[in-house]
Write an enzyme that holds these catalytic residues in place. Structure first.
Site, PDB file in Angstrom:
ATOM      1  N   ASP A 241       0.870  -1.175   0.000  1.00 55.89           N
ATOM      2  CA  ASP A 241       0.000   0.000   0.000  1.00 55.89           C
ATOM      3  C   ASP A 241       0.911   1.231   0.000  1.00 55.89           C
ATOM      4  O   ASP A 241       1.407   1.664   1.034  1.00 55.89           O
ATOM      5  CB  ASP A 241      -0.900  -0.016   1.226  1.00 55.89           C
ATOM      6  CG  ASP A 241      -1.893   1.135   1.255  1.00 55.89           C
ATOM      7  OD1 ASP A 241      -1.669   2.131   0.535  1.00 55.89           O
ATOM      8  OD2 ASP A 241      -2.884   1.047   2.003  1.00 55.89           O
ATOM      9  N   ARG A 244       0.093   4.331   2.207  1.00 56.88           N
ATOM     10  CA  ARG A 244       0.451   4.095   3.608  1.00 56.88           C
ATOM     11  C   ARG A 244       1.952   4.158   3.839  1.00 56.88           C
ATOM     12  O   ARG A 244       2.464   4.972   4.612  1.00 56.88           O
ATOM     13  CB  ARG A 244      -0.078   2.729   4.047  1.00 56.88           C
ATOM     14  CG  ARG A 244       0.500   2.195   5.345  1.00 56.88           C
ATOM     15  CD  ARG A 244       0.328   0.686   5.415  1.00 56.88           C
ATOM     16  NE  ARG A 244       0.839   0.111   6.644  1.00 56.88           N
ATOM     17  CZ  ARG A 244       2.057  -0.380   6.786  1.00 56.88           C
ATOM     18  NH1 ARG A 244       2.923  -0.343   5.785  1.00 56.88           N
ATOM     19  NH2 ARG A 244       2.430  -0.910   7.947  1.00 56.88           N
ATOM     20  N   ILE A 318       2.573  -3.377  24.838  1.00 56.66           N
ATOM     21  CA  ILE A 318       3.129  -2.111  25.294  1.00 56.66           C
ATOM     22  C   ILE A 318       2.553  -1.719  26.647  1.00 56.66           C
ATOM     23  O   ILE A 318       3.202  -1.023  27.438  1.00 56.66           O
ATOM     24  CB  ILE A 318       2.882  -1.000  24.249  1.00 56.66           C
ATOM     25  CG1 ILE A 318       3.776   0.213  24.532  1.00 56.66           C
ATOM     26  CG2 ILE A 318       1.416  -0.603  24.201  1.00 56.66           C
ATOM     27  CD1 ILE A 318       5.241  -0.051  24.345  1.00 56.66           C
ATOM     28  N   GLU A 319       1.338  -2.208  26.940  1.00 62.76           N
ATOM     29  CA  GLU A 319       0.716  -1.895  28.230  1.00 62.76           C
ATOM     30  C   GLU A 319       1.454  -2.562  29.387  1.00 62.76           C
ATOM     31  O   GLU A 319       1.399  -2.069  30.520  1.00 62.76           O
ATOM     32  CB  GLU A 319      -0.747  -2.356  28.245  1.00 62.76           C
ATOM     33  CG  GLU A 319      -1.653  -1.591  27.317  1.00 62.76           C
ATOM     34  CD  GLU A 319      -1.667  -2.115  25.887  1.00 62.76           C
ATOM     35  OE1 GLU A 319      -2.537  -1.695  25.118  1.00 62.76           O
ATOM     36  OE2 GLU A 319      -0.806  -2.968  25.546  1.00 62.76           O
ATOM     37  N   GLU A 334       1.856   2.561  13.012  1.00 59.14           N
ATOM     38  CA  GLU A 334       0.800   2.439  12.002  1.00 59.14           C
ATOM     39  C   GLU A 334      -0.302   1.614  12.637  1.00 59.14           C
ATOM     40  O   GLU A 334      -0.310   0.398  12.560  1.00 59.14           O
ATOM     41  CB  GLU A 334       1.353   1.778  10.729  1.00 59.14           C
ATOM     42  CG  GLU A 334       0.437   1.973   9.526  1.00 59.14           C
ATOM     43  CD  GLU A 334      -0.763   1.033   9.533  1.00 59.14           C
ATOM     44  OE1 GLU A 334      -1.773   1.343  10.220  1.00 59.14           O
ATOM     45  OE2 GLU A 334      -0.686  -0.008   8.882  1.00 59.14           O
ATOM     46  N   GLU A 343     -10.270  -2.221  15.418  1.00 62.63           N
ATOM     47  CA  GLU A 343      -9.152  -2.935  16.050  1.00 62.63           C
ATOM     48  C   GLU A 343      -8.637  -2.248  17.309  1.00 62.63           C
ATOM     49  O   GLU A 343      -7.892  -2.832  18.077  1.00 62.63           O
ATOM     50  CB  GLU A 343      -7.981  -3.175  15.091  1.00 62.63           C
ATOM     51  CG  GLU A 343      -8.305  -4.159  13.975  1.00 62.63           C
ATOM     52  CD  GLU A 343      -7.114  -4.455  13.091  1.00 62.63           C
ATOM     53  OE1 GLU A 343      -6.200  -3.608  13.001  1.00 62.63           O
ATOM     54  OE2 GLU A 343      -7.095  -5.547  12.503  1.00 62.63           O
ATOM     55  N   HIS A 519      -5.412  -0.043   1.363  1.00 60.55           N
ATOM     56  CA  HIS A 519      -5.918  -1.314   1.898  1.00 60.55           C
ATOM     57  C   HIS A 519      -7.010  -1.081   2.943  1.00 60.55           C
ATOM     58  O   HIS A 519      -7.712  -2.018   3.320  1.00 60.55           O
ATOM     59  CB  HIS A 519      -4.773  -2.150   2.470  1.00 60.55           C
ATOM     60  CG  HIS A 519      -4.290  -1.712   3.814  1.00 60.55           C
ATOM     61  ND1 HIS A 519      -3.481  -0.605   3.999  1.00 60.55           N
ATOM     62  CD2 HIS A 519      -4.498  -2.225   5.050  1.00 60.55           C
ATOM     63  CE1 HIS A 519      -3.215  -0.469   5.287  1.00 60.55           C
ATOM     64  NE2 HIS A 519      -3.816  -1.433   5.947  1.00 60.55           N
TER      65      HIS A 519
END
Length: 583
Positions: A241, A244, A318-319, A334, A343, A519
């Site tokens: 893409d 992007r 990451i949390e 991204e 999502e 996309h």
């Protein structure tokens, strides 16, 4: 996304096998001889030892003619020194000249640290462990004489057997561990996808597979989401893409001055492409995080491009993670999904911002915007909706969305189908937004640009890349301008709407029908009753978006609207209410 299927022959995948395991899954990180840094390759490890600690293992081995066992003794001797002396990690310029006693001391054939994979990776360096007996180094016996070559060979063989037995034990443990993981994964897949099919028959199959959003992820929805990003196909689609990938690349390369010498965090790094862009732009350090197994291939990509001294890869959420740094200067990610928020990955980026971004730091992208418009597309309606009226001579009305909730569709819509102005319904500053604020409700007014039958509302998003989070994007007045600079039927899309203004310091891109297809496509909200609109008519309403209560990565959306005819003295038709879900 990898697609699982069920057949009479048992479990199957698109790859037609369950045991397609990558070699890197078996790899154990190898600790540097001097410091605590770890590596996946002995070649990279010894390159680091040469550059950081001024010990050239390969040159020393070649110059002294060290065989496999003497090389093992060198590794274990250095590790032993490090264990006994806390300051040994600061050693620079460590050398040996071949006269050291430890080179013939069997006690240094025993691993100094448990499961030291470096010892068993030495053969990757083309070490010569097949020297002839005559060339074996000879050591002194207790009585002062020289040990015979035969005795030395016997001692070396004994040591080798001991080392191989240790290696075998290590591999057996790894195989047992991976086998256990595989069995657990296989049972999870069977439990989530196939047990419900076997229990309830064909009718339930249609419900569970066709409507997977209704609870299929409740048991382990998080793992299902991350596993969907482990394969190559989805990453190839995203990399190909150009809107992007080149959007991120151009922002990073056009603004190397703000990346130079900075610490960058890449949230959801995937193949590592954004991390490598940042490294090439001059970042001092890049920390790439992903909770999917794609990170193993990202690590290989980083090493192949010789960026392992800049990019550190970390697997996990990451949390939950603790990073090797306290703060970062820039966060790149991204994270965008269909209709921007599908999502729910932006939530994780906001957590990363609050935990790790230094004051005055920058997020890329810095802001995002959701637009709503209306389309007239008879071809789409015939292909996707009316198709069920005549399927090879049979009616299949049950296949249409006839319930209270309509499935929102994701597809590429041609620009010529747009039949109304656009309305900005969400503006998100990534520097100040909160996860709770990502559920939103906004009023809108769309003006028909031509006489047409409006079949659906259409949603899409734009993103902005700013040099400073203090000004994350254009003004709301600019964002609310029409796509074209004039109302004529042959008007061209403005450079501003395509984020292609050379004089502007703001980068960005659009996923709208007026731009190059991406996309992400666009999101279509089909109307149960089309609107017969004349040019200048208005459609007024309210758009509400919130996370699904059954799966927070999915979206529930409500649209209430009314048609206000231009020549109807401002009187609105009856208001209508429609509910949609994006699964």
């Amino acid at each position: 996304m990898s697609v699982l299927s069920y057949s009479e022959s048992g479990f199957d995948t698109q790859d037609d096998r369950w045991d397609d395991w990558e070699d890197e899954e078996m790899n154990t990180p190898m600790k540097c001889l001097f410091c605590t840094q770890t590596f996946q390759s002995p070649i990279v490890l010894f390159r680091h030892a040469k550059q950081a600690h001024e010990f050239d293992f390969s040159k020393t081995r070649a110059a002294l003619g060290l065989d496999f066992y003497q090389s093992m003794r060198v590794v274990n001797y250095i590790r032993t020194m490090g264990l006994s002396d806390p300051n040994f990690a600061q050693v620079s310029g460590f050398t040996i000249d071949g006269t050291e006693a430890f080179l013939n001391d069997d006690s240094y054939l025993k691993p100094a640290i448990p499961d030291d994979n470096l010892l068993y990776a030495l053969d990757e360096l083309d070490l010569d462990d097949s020297a002839s007996v005559g060339s074996l180094p000879r050591s002194l016996k207790a009585d002062g004489g020289l040990e015979s070559p035969e005795s030395l060979r016997e001692r070396e063989l004994t040591a080798r057997i001991r080392a191989l037995e240790h290696q075998l034990g290590l591999r057996e443990r790894e195989v047992k561990y991976v086998s256990g993981q595989f069995d657990e994964y296989r049972q999870m897949v069977k439990r989530q996808f196939y047990d419900s099919i076997d229990d309830s028959g064909v009718g339930k199959e249609a419900t569970d597979i066709g409507e997977k959003g209704s609870g299929s992820e409740e048991a382990d929805g998080s793992n299902y989401y991350f596993n969907s990003y482990a394969g190559n196909d989805i990453h190839m689609q995203m990399l190909q893409d150009k809107v992007r990938t080149e959007g991120y690349r151009d922002f990073i390369y056009d603004n190397k001055d703000i990346f130079k010498g900075k610490v960058v965090l890449d949230v959801g790094c995937g193949t590592g492409i954004l991390s490598m862009f940042a490294a090439r732009a001059g970042a001092a350090r890049v920390i790439a995080v992903d909770n999917s197994d794609i990170i193993h291939k990202a690590r290989a990509n980083v090493i192949e491009n010789k960026l392992e001294d800049v990019i550190t890869l970390v697997k996990g959420k990451i949390e939950d993670l603790e990073l090797p740094v306290d703060k970062v200067d820039i966060i790149i990610s991204e994270w965008m999904g269909y209709f921007l928020l599908f999502e729910a990955m932006l939530d994780s980026v906001l957590v990363a911002r609050d935990r790790f971004l230094a004051p005055g730091g920058l997020l890329a992208p810095s802001a995002s915007y959701i637009y709503l418009t209306a389309i007239s597309d008879e071809e789409y309606i015939n292909d996707q909706i009316n198709y069920w009226d005549n399927v090879y001579g049979f009616k299949m009305s049950a296949m249409k969305s006839t319930g209270p909730v309509i499935e929102a569709d994701v597809d590429v819509v041609p620009a010529k189908a747009v039949a109304a102005s656009r309305a900005l319904i969400a503006e998100i500053d990534h520097g100040t937004a909160t996860p709770a604020a990502l559920d939103f409700s906004s009023s809108f007014t769309l003006v028909a640009t031509r006489d047409s039958t409006i079949h659906a509302f259409l949603g899409y998003f734009d993103v902005a890349f700013a040099r400073s989070q203090a000004v994350p994007g254009p003004s709301q007045a600019v964002l609310s301008l029409p796509v074209c600079d004039s109302d004529s039927s042959d008007a061209q899309v403005s450079a501003r709407a395509l984020w292609k203004q050379p004089e502007s310091s703001m980068n960005g891109f659009t996923t709208g029908p007026h731009g190059t297809a991406t996309h992400w496509k666009q999101t279509i909200f089909v109307l149960r009753e089309p609107i017969q609109a004349k040019q200048g008519d208005e459609v007024r309403g309210r758009f509400t978006c919130r996370k699904s209560t059954t799966n927070p990565r999915e979206l529930d959306l409500d649209i209430s609207y009314c048609h206000v005819a231009k020549d109807g003295d401002g009187q609105a038709a009856d208001s209508k209410q429609l509910s949609y879900q994006l699964r």
